[in-house]
Enzyme design. Sequence first.
Site, PDB file in Angstrom:
ATOM      1  N   ARG A 302       0.832  -1.212   0.000  1.00 26.91           N
ATOM      2  CA  ARG A 302       0.000   0.000   0.000  1.00 26.91           C
ATOM      3  C   ARG A 302       0.859   1.252   0.000  1.00 26.91           C
ATOM      4  O   ARG A 302       0.594   2.202  -0.725  1.00 26.91           O
ATOM      5  CB  ARG A 302      -0.941  -0.026   1.209  1.00 26.91           C
ATOM      6  CG  ARG A 302      -2.068  -0.995   0.989  1.00 26.91           C
ATOM      7  CD  ARG A 302      -2.992  -1.188   2.174  1.00 26.91           C
ATOM      8  NE  ARG A 302      -4.118  -2.020   1.721  1.00 26.91           N
ATOM      9  CZ  ARG A 302      -5.175  -2.340   2.447  1.00 26.91           C
ATOM     10  NH1 ARG A 302      -5.275  -1.910   3.697  1.00 26.91           N
ATOM     11  NH2 ARG A 302      -6.141  -3.073   1.934  1.00 26.91           N
ATOM     12  N   TYR A 442      -6.128  -0.150  -6.995  1.00 25.96           N
ATOM     13  CA  TYR A 442      -5.524  -1.431  -6.578  1.00 25.96           C
ATOM     14  C   TYR A 442      -4.855  -1.359  -5.208  1.00 25.96           C
ATOM     15  O   TYR A 442      -4.688  -0.306  -4.648  1.00 25.96           O
ATOM     16  CB  TYR A 442      -4.671  -2.066  -7.667  1.00 25.96           C
ATOM     17  CG  TYR A 442      -3.431  -1.399  -8.217  1.00 25.96           C
ATOM     18  CD1 TYR A 442      -2.805  -0.319  -7.624  1.00 25.96           C
ATOM     19  CD2 TYR A 442      -2.860  -1.928  -9.382  1.00 25.96           C
ATOM     20  CE1 TYR A 442      -1.650   0.223  -8.172  1.00 25.96           C
ATOM     21  CE2 TYR A 442      -1.704  -1.388  -9.938  1.00 25.96           C
ATOM     22  CZ  TYR A 442      -1.105  -0.317  -9.318  1.00 25.96           C
ATOM     23  OH  TYR A 442       0.025   0.212  -9.852  1.00 25.96           O
ATOM     24  N   GLU A 443      -4.581  -2.536  -4.658  1.00 25.02           N
ATOM     25  CA  GLU A 443      -4.112  -2.669  -3.258  1.00 25.02           C
ATOM     26  C   GLU A 443      -5.100  -2.079  -2.255  1.00 25.02           C
ATOM     27  O   GLU A 443      -4.698  -1.512  -1.240  1.00 25.02           O
ATOM     28  CB  GLU A 443      -2.735  -2.011  -3.077  1.00 25.02           C
ATOM     29  CG  GLU A 443      -1.622  -2.674  -3.833  1.00 25.02           C
ATOM     30  CD  GLU A 443      -1.499  -4.156  -3.536  1.00 25.02           C
ATOM     31  OE1 GLU A 443      -1.802  -4.583  -2.417  1.00 25.02           O
ATOM     32  OE2 GLU A 443      -1.092  -4.899  -4.448  1.00 25.02           O
ATOM     33  N   GLY A 444      -6.379  -2.257  -2.520  1.00 19.63           N
ATOM     34  CA  GLY A 444      -7.402  -1.714  -1.624  1.00 19.63           C
ATOM     35  C   GLY A 444      -7.824  -0.352  -2.114  1.00 19.63           C
ATOM     36  O   GLY A 444      -7.025   0.584  -2.100  1.00 19.63           O
TER      37      GLY A 444
END
Lengths: 591, 591
Positions: A302, A442-444
């Site tokens: 993140r 992306y990545e949350g």
Amino acid sequence: MYRAPVEEIAHTLKKVAGLDNAIAQGRFGDLSDDLVDAILEEAGKFASTHVAPLLEIGDKHGTPLKDAEVTMPPGWKDVYQEWISSGWNALTGKEEFGGQGLPMMLAIATFEMWNSGSMAFGIGPTLTLGAIEALEAHATDDLKQTYLPKLVSGEWMGTMNLTEPQAGSDVGALRTRAERAEDGTYRIFGSKIFITYGEHDLTENIIHMVLARLPDAPAGTKGISLFLVPKFLVNADGSLGARNDVFCSGVEHKMGIHGSPTCTMIYGDGFAKGRDPGALGWLIGEENRGLACMFTMMNNARLAVGIQGVAVAEAAYQKSLAYAKERRQMRAPGWTGEGMSPIVEHPDVQRNLLTMKGLTGAARSIAYACAHALDMAKTGTGDDARHWADRANLLTPVAKAFSTDIGVDVASIGIQVHGGMGFIEETGAAQFLRDARIAPIYEGTNGIQAIDLVQRKLPLDGGEHIKAYIAELRAVAEAVTASNSADFGDTGERLQAGLDDLESTSVWLQQALAKGEISEAYAGATPYLRLFGLASGATYLAKGALGGENAGRTALARFFAENLLSETSALKDRVIHGAASLLGARSALAS
Amino acid sequence: MYRAPVEEIAHTLKKVAGLDNAIAQGRFGDLSDDLVDAILEEAGKFASTHVAPLLEIGDKHGTPLKDAEVTMPPGWKDVYQEWISSGWNALTGKEEFGGQGLPMMLAIATFEMWNSGSMAFGIGPTLTLGAIEALEAHATDDLKQTYLPKLVSGEWMGTMNLTEPQAGSDVGALRTRAERAEDGTYRIFGSKIFITYGEHDLTENIIHMVLARLPDAPAGTKGISLFLVPKFLVNADGSLGARNDVFCSGVEHKMGIHGSPTCTMIYGDGFAKGRDPGALGWLIGEENRGLACMFTMMNNARLAVGIQGVAVAEAAYQKSLAYAKERRQMRAPGWTGEGMSPIVEHPDVQRNLLTMKGLTGAARSIAYACAHALDMAKTGTGDDARHWADRANLLTPVAKAFSTDIGVDVASIGIQVHGGMGFIEETGAAQFLRDARIAPIYEGTNGIQAIDLVQRKLPLDGGEHIKAYIAELRAVAEAVTASNSADFGDTGERLQAGLDDLESTSVWLQQALAKGEISEAYAGATPYLRLFGLASGATYLAKGALGGENAGRTALARFFAENLLSETSALKDRVIHGAASLLGARSALAS
């Protein structure tokens, strides 16, 4: 073409994020100021001369798939090989596995440069780093010995396999199966989508980190296990063995980062004939505890995605500034030169460029401060380690979401600065926006980050951590005021006002959570995260200006405090007064 | 797939923008409420069933150029021919040339629909309309008779040729030459770039409106003349004659609107052999007065581009809402249904969708109000006509810039609502952002619009016009308060606060101009325009809610007033206090 802002990066690391202090405390062994400068200088050169030329090529050629094999764009493999030969992949790896054991702060600073050169290039090593961290933390010694040296060197790359069509933000909904084999290994069956660098020809082997569910696993997130699934099995002597039963069945056609292959991966569908069915996998950590292992990868990923936002913003800013100094149209007010003035002289264009530069610098500071906290946690013990781990946890969602949001904003402003040329692909300004647009997802997604900030990070240390953080920021504001420098204008009081907004919204959200007003708290999450980013970013810019004589830095900090920071009052209002009209407006979405 | 929001469009036209009143005043002859509904209904059907299917095809195929000829994407010609056969191009044309003489309000409403279907399709007829208006206002009767019937029907299309490499925002810098011929015609030499629909195969002829400079013309904008240059010369009997010496030499590779050919046009380069050199042109209006003629085209084109912002926002909103109702992930707070909830139930997603819908509705209202003012000016006389002409002038830059800015914002939020799917081109969410991104640039960048608003529109009627406008908006806010409806929450006072900000910034900017603080005024232009858009858009949404029983409309107006409108305080601060730190920060842009 991108030129790494080495001096600015070094200044932010040392004077804003805390590298100077950490070195003074002896946290980083014999790492010296000079070595830091040398590393940044070399990385900057490589990013400018080797990575940046990949940008347009990657966009144009993409990553075609044929017979389950992906061909990377022309020239990419050579640059990647030279990049790992120069040791760039091994920066933070443990020395026992061939790494250089350098701080995450330096890794993040170099990641910024690779991603400014080409986001599609930078994202690959980001995932390798995640795999390395998961293995270092959770794998057996055997697995570590087999995989870590080649992952640390970059000879092999790693991936993260979470998403399935029905399981995106909700990873607990995944269905990929893992079956126990008699020899202690596992057989994996299922398919994953959106797997970044799932297949490519940069390296001989690819090490997939795969979330799957055992037959007897509990439902939801508590029944997920993490497996290592190599593309090629590895023989006892380290040489490559049979092809594993994991194949790429599709590559997405995306808006941007065309040089990064986004793959659908099929596990155990029998593509590799003549063997027992299923892809061979090895358990990482304990059964059903895969999510915890995955978070080891994900937290740093993140931050690494956050730095992509900073990186593309920096590249977009540089291109726009160069264009604005070159392009002449009309005569700006007060222009006394010959003929038309460069458009950088027009106040409205200056606003655009200063906004780009200010947001970029603010986001960079937050991301570096987050990396610093990770380093401090790793090098500390006891309360000290806990304090810094909390700090890293607090800043991670902001570093991810604020930076990637401003990455999109800045790239979009960059197109505007270019006028009609900005919409023409050959100019390159448009690509920055197309590339940047994935990072808030992306990545949350950034919405998930905002909820994470409110739900899990505000309560850290019983709510004391955020208080202490704001107090630290206030000390900077006080130092600005105490500097008595006219160049700062109203910066000191503006910062205090922004921090007042941050404090009151933090308290309000904590109280809402305490009262069980979950919807109300979540409704305010996104404006709160932006408020957090603006207030802390503005303070960091001022800290940087205090940290070294430079008229430009002071002027930028003042511009940010007196122009951009005023948004916090509106954001506070949205958090504190906005929920009722938001939650009450479901009828407006009826059709 | 897009479905035209016919009811919402009709409501906004009638209850917000003033169509009901205009009809009641007899301004539009025998136009009835029923006829309005019928026209909108039919346009909505055509946009949904015929235009919208062109969207993806246009993006995919683009408009290839070969031997100076452009091939439009598959199916486009058929739809265009059916579109003109149905009379849609002739909506506002004068009846003497085959037009239907309907109000601009209806044209703009239908333009919204065509552009929601496909921006690349919608922009073509926009330019034809501009050519029609320039000819109606400034051409000789002969030229009118020759060209207007076929332009009004759409059998031929028109273009606007302003931009040259060195002359973008600064049209006065153009170099294209026009030489007088003995027969009263002209010969045009030079090249133009970024010419939308400069060449294509939708129609047999293309009528170029070209700005050029006579040999003895004064420098700058006072030496520009407007010429009509047809692709094919027109014989006395109306049939097509020789090919004129104007050719397309290149088509741009753009970020979006791939179905719209953006051409480099070469005039008089001898491509057409066997004739005197130069492209044959006919003067429109007087020599050296071309810019005034061009503004006739450009003002309406600015409104028409503004509606593109509304249109793409509407289409992006519809797609996102449909996805959010379908896609299920996690359980929203308070969700009592089976399994995962549709993501529309999550407060953060609701914020995104309500923001999209609110900004779209606000921008639509402003654009329609601008169209209404044009109609009132056209149908009025004396002071009344002057009042409405001022109103149209005031609202045009806001309709252009605010709408196209929110078009980009809304399309970007739409990608976010789609999560990972939003970045995949097949989904279509990304295309809206790629398409929308041109609208803040063309027909005068939004920075230029903001300066136009401050410099030329605030002083209208000695500064009285903006005062009267704000007073009208205040009356709506008072009506909201007087309604005593709890559903409005704090909408009434929120509107007044936003209008306070609009008023104080308007006064501040007028005073800055009066004091000769031009840079200071220009520095605040962009935040001022956004403030103007938010405050008036919020008020129009409330007016719409007052204008008809509908819980959703009231809830949306309240959401806008209590969430989005709070930004005005920050924008006011930027206008009034931001200039010093902006203009003083040139040093931050040193490198």
